[in-house]
Design a protein around this motif. Structure first.
Motif, PDB file in Angstrom:
ATOM      1  N   ALA A 210       0.796  -1.147  -0.040  1.00 21.96           N
ATOM      2  CA  ALA A 210      -0.149   0.008   0.072  1.00 21.96           C
ATOM      3  C   ALA A 210       0.816   1.219   0.022  1.00 21.96           C
ATOM      4  CB  ALA A 210      -0.953  -0.016   1.155  1.00 21.96           C
ATOM      5  N   THR A 211       2.001   1.204   0.699  1.00 25.58           N
ATOM      6  CA  THR A 211       3.025   2.511   0.681  1.00 25.58           C
ATOM      7  C   THR A 211       3.525   2.733  -0.719  1.00 25.58           C
ATOM      8  OG1 THR A 211       3.244   1.757   3.077  1.00 25.58           O
ATOM      9  CG2 THR A 211       5.065   3.389   1.747  1.00 25.58           C
ATOM     10  N   LEU A 212       4.009   1.424  -1.365  1.00 27.07           N
ATOM     11  CA  LEU A 212       4.711   1.575  -2.493  1.00 27.07           C
ATOM     12  C   LEU A 212       3.796   1.622  -3.692  1.00 27.07           C
ATOM     13  CD1 LEU A 212       7.161  -1.501  -1.984  1.00 27.07           C
ATOM     14  CD2 LEU A 212       7.758   0.903  -2.132  1.00 27.07           C
ATOM     15  N   ALA A 213       2.632   1.445  -4.044  1.00 24.10           N
ATOM     16  CA  ALA A 213       1.805   1.295  -5.046  1.00 24.10           C
ATOM     17  C   ALA A 213       1.260   2.691  -5.092  1.00 24.10           C
ATOM     18  CB  ALA A 213       0.852   0.181  -5.168  1.00 24.10           C
ATOM     19  N   THR A 214       1.330   3.428  -6.227  1.00 25.32           N
ATOM     20  CA  THR A 214       0.772   4.601  -6.361  1.00 25.32           C
ATOM     21  C   THR A 214      -0.813   4.639  -7.219  1.00 25.32           C
ATOM     22  OG1 THR A 214       1.678   5.146  -8.904  1.00 25.32           O
ATOM     23  CG2 THR A 214       2.944   5.900  -6.668  1.00 25.32           C
ATOM     24  N   GLU A 215      -0.933   3.538  -7.658  1.00 22.64           N
ATOM     25  CA  GLU A 215      -2.215   3.483  -8.197  1.00 22.64           C
ATOM     26  C   GLU A 215      -2.444   1.620  -8.497  1.00 22.64           C
ATOM     27  OE1 GLU A 215      -3.543   5.295 -11.741  1.00 22.64           O
ATOM     28  OE2 GLU A 215      -2.464   7.146 -11.438  1.00 22.64           O
ATOM     29  N   ARG A 216      -3.635   1.232  -8.123  1.00 24.31           N
ATOM     30  CA  ARG A 216      -3.962  -0.130  -8.280  1.00 24.31           C
ATOM     31  C   ARG A 216      -5.424  -0.340  -8.862  1.00 24.31           C
ATOM     32  NH1 ARG A 216      -2.473  -2.472  -2.376  1.00 24.31           N
ATOM     33  NH2 ARG A 216      -3.001  -4.528  -3.665  1.00 24.31           N
ATOM     34  N   ASP A 217      -5.461  -1.358  -9.650  1.00 25.52           N
ATOM     35  CA  ASP A 217      -6.925  -1.842  -9.998  1.00 25.52           C
ATOM     36  C   ASP A 217      -6.937  -3.301 -10.600  1.00 25.52           C
ATOM     37  OD1 ASP A 217      -7.107  -2.108 -13.187  1.00 25.52           O
ATOM     38  OD2 ASP A 217      -5.730  -0.594 -12.963  1.00 25.52           O
ATOM     39  N   SER A 218      -7.939  -3.864 -10.259  1.00 21.97           N
ATOM     40  CA  SER A 218      -8.066  -5.313 -10.467  1.00 21.97           C
ATOM     41  C   SER A 218      -9.297  -5.663 -11.273  1.00 21.97           C
ATOM     42  CB  SER A 218      -7.847  -6.097  -9.248  1.00 21.97           C
ATOM     43  OG  SER A 218      -8.756  -6.018  -8.544  1.00 21.97           O
ATOM     44  N   ASN A 219      -9.358  -7.185 -11.818  1.00 17.30           N
ATOM     45  CA  ASN A 219     -10.570  -7.537 -12.190  1.00 17.30           C
ATOM     46  C   ASN A 219     -10.344  -9.116 -12.032  1.00 17.30           C
ATOM     47  OD1 ASN A 219     -13.304  -7.722 -13.096  1.00 17.30           O
ATOM     48  ND2 ASN A 219     -12.691  -7.594 -15.302  1.00 17.30           N
ATOM     49  N   THR A 220     -11.685  -9.847 -12.099  1.00 15.91           N
ATOM     50  CA  THR A 220     -11.434 -11.258 -11.889  1.00 15.91           C
ATOM     51  C   THR A 220     -11.901 -11.840 -13.060  1.00 15.91           C
ATOM     52  OG1 THR A 220     -13.688 -11.297 -10.941  1.00 15.91           O
ATOM     53  CG2 THR A 220     -11.802 -11.034  -9.390  1.00 15.91           C
ATOM     54  N   TYR A 221     -11.441 -13.136 -13.423  1.00 15.01           N
ATOM     55  CA  TYR A 221     -11.703 -13.807 -14.710  1.00 15.01           C
ATOM     56  C   TYR A 221     -11.796 -15.151 -14.726  1.00 15.01           C
ATOM     57  CZ  TYR A 221      -9.481  -9.145 -16.553  1.00 15.01           C
ATOM     58  OH  TYR A 221      -9.211  -7.884 -16.485  1.00 15.01           O
ATOM     59  N   ARG A 222     -12.361 -15.853 -15.720  1.00 14.03           N
ATOM     60  CA  ARG A 222     -12.284 -17.368 -15.866  1.00 14.03           C
ATOM     61  C   ARG A 222     -11.683 -17.465 -17.374  1.00 14.03           C
ATOM     62  NH1 ARG A 222     -13.443 -20.247 -11.345  1.00 14.03           N
ATOM     63  NH2 ARG A 222     -15.424 -19.612 -10.654  1.00 14.03           N
ATOM     64  N   VAL A 223     -10.724 -18.258 -17.542  1.00 15.84           N
ATOM     65  CA  VAL A 223      -9.996 -18.775 -18.803  1.00 15.84           C
ATOM     66  C   VAL A 223     -11.109 -19.276 -19.692  1.00 15.84           C
ATOM     67  CG1 VAL A 223      -8.319 -20.022 -19.880  1.00 15.84           C
ATOM     68  CG2 VAL A 223      -7.801 -18.965 -17.706  1.00 15.84           C
ATOM     69  N   VAL A 224     -11.337 -19.007 -20.814  1.00 16.11           N
ATOM     70  CA  VAL A 224     -12.465 -19.480 -21.698  1.00 16.11           C
ATOM     71  C   VAL A 224     -11.575 -20.116 -22.984  1.00 16.11           C
ATOM     72  CG1 VAL A 224     -14.183 -18.086 -20.889  1.00 16.11           C
ATOM     73  CG2 VAL A 224     -12.682 -17.120 -22.724  1.00 16.11           C
ATOM     74  N   HIS A 225     -10.473 -19.944 -23.438  1.00 12.81           N
ATOM     75  CA  HIS A 225     -10.058 -20.291 -24.617  1.00 12.81           C
ATOM     76  C   HIS A 225      -8.498 -20.319 -24.586  1.00 12.81           C
ATOM     77  CE1 HIS A 225      -9.947 -21.583 -28.809  1.00 12.81           C
ATOM     78  NE2 HIS A 225      -9.293 -20.606 -29.163  1.00 12.81           N
ATOM     79  N   THR A 226      -7.764 -21.381 -25.264  1.00 11.73           N
ATOM     80  CA  THR A 226      -6.225 -21.136 -25.210  1.00 11.73           C
ATOM     81  C   THR A 226      -5.865 -21.906 -26.623  1.00 11.73           C
ATOM     82  OG1 THR A 226      -4.268 -21.403 -24.058  1.00 11.73           O
ATOM     83  CG2 THR A 226      -5.539 -23.174 -23.904  1.00 11.73           C
TER      84      THR A 226
END
Length: 231
Positions: A210-226
């Protein structure tokens, strides 16, 4: 199926596309599957397409032989005049992140290998953290070696830390984490633990991040193809 390892063998590219509606996410996935299934670019190793869960969007986890091979793809007429304009029509943000895998942490149940595939049922969390360039190495350490406590968390499968090398759509230095969990319920339970009830090791490493990161964002996923080049 593609495997993730901190062995320096491949350049890892994460293409993150945000959108504002489920139907646009489906259009993105359809376009990405078409591109992946026809891929025959020099130096391309594999592509694994992810479908957004908590927020509409997609992610493509791509392995390349080198940055030079990737830049040749970006310089091609197809990419500049068909691929980018197509994605631009149905996205709200495009981030093309070139990375180096620098740390992997796995539950012992994975047997020493991190795999990504639609045949697995991983609940995947991808987070992008911006950081001052001079503190990027410290953030890598805070997210990698300093989070060994994760293997004791119920439902945790793996966490991969990627050091950002260069990007389109992101300014400045960044670090990415790619984490796999048993389920949404396990991940949500982990996030919901009150701070006072978290282990000392967790509190220390999370405070450092938290001290080092100046911005952060995330999302969650499911793998659907490879698909991989050898296939």
């Amino acid at each position: 199926m593609p495997k993730i390892a901190a062995d320096g063998e491949y350049l890892t590219v994460l293409n993150l596309f945000s959108t504002d509606a489920p139907e646009k996410q489906e259009s993105l996935l359809s376009a990405m599957r078409e591109i992946v299934d026809s891929a025959a670019y020099p130096g391309w190793i594999s592509s694994t397409v992810h479908s957004g869960v908590d927020q509409p969007g997609t992610a493509n986890f791509i392995q390349w032989r080198s940055s030079e091979d990737l830049e040749a793809r970006y310089a091609g007429e197809e990419f500049k005049h068909r691929t980018l304009p197509l994605f631009g029509e149905i996205t709200t943000a495009i981030r093309l992140l070139q990375n180096e895998v620098v740390h992997t942490l796995r539950s012992p149940a994975l047997g020493g290998v991190t795999e990504i595939s639609p045949t697995r049922d991983d609940y995947t969390v991808i987070e992008v953290l911006k950081v001052a360039e001079k503190e990027q190495a410290d953030l890598v350490d805070a997210l990698g070696p300093s989070q060994e406590w994760l293997v004791e968390v119920p439902g945790f499968r793996s966490q991969t830390v990627l050091r950002g090398l260069r990007a389109r759509g992101v300014d400045g230095a960044f670090v990415v984490t790619y984490a796999q969990w048993d389920s949404k319920e396990a991940y949500d339970a982990f996030r919901a633990v009150p701070e006072a009830d978290r282990s000392a090791a967790r509190q220390k490493s999370e405070s450092r991040v938290a001290t080092l990161a100046t911005e952060r964002d995330s999302n969650t996923y499911r793998v659907v193809h490879t698909r991989s080049a050898e296939a």
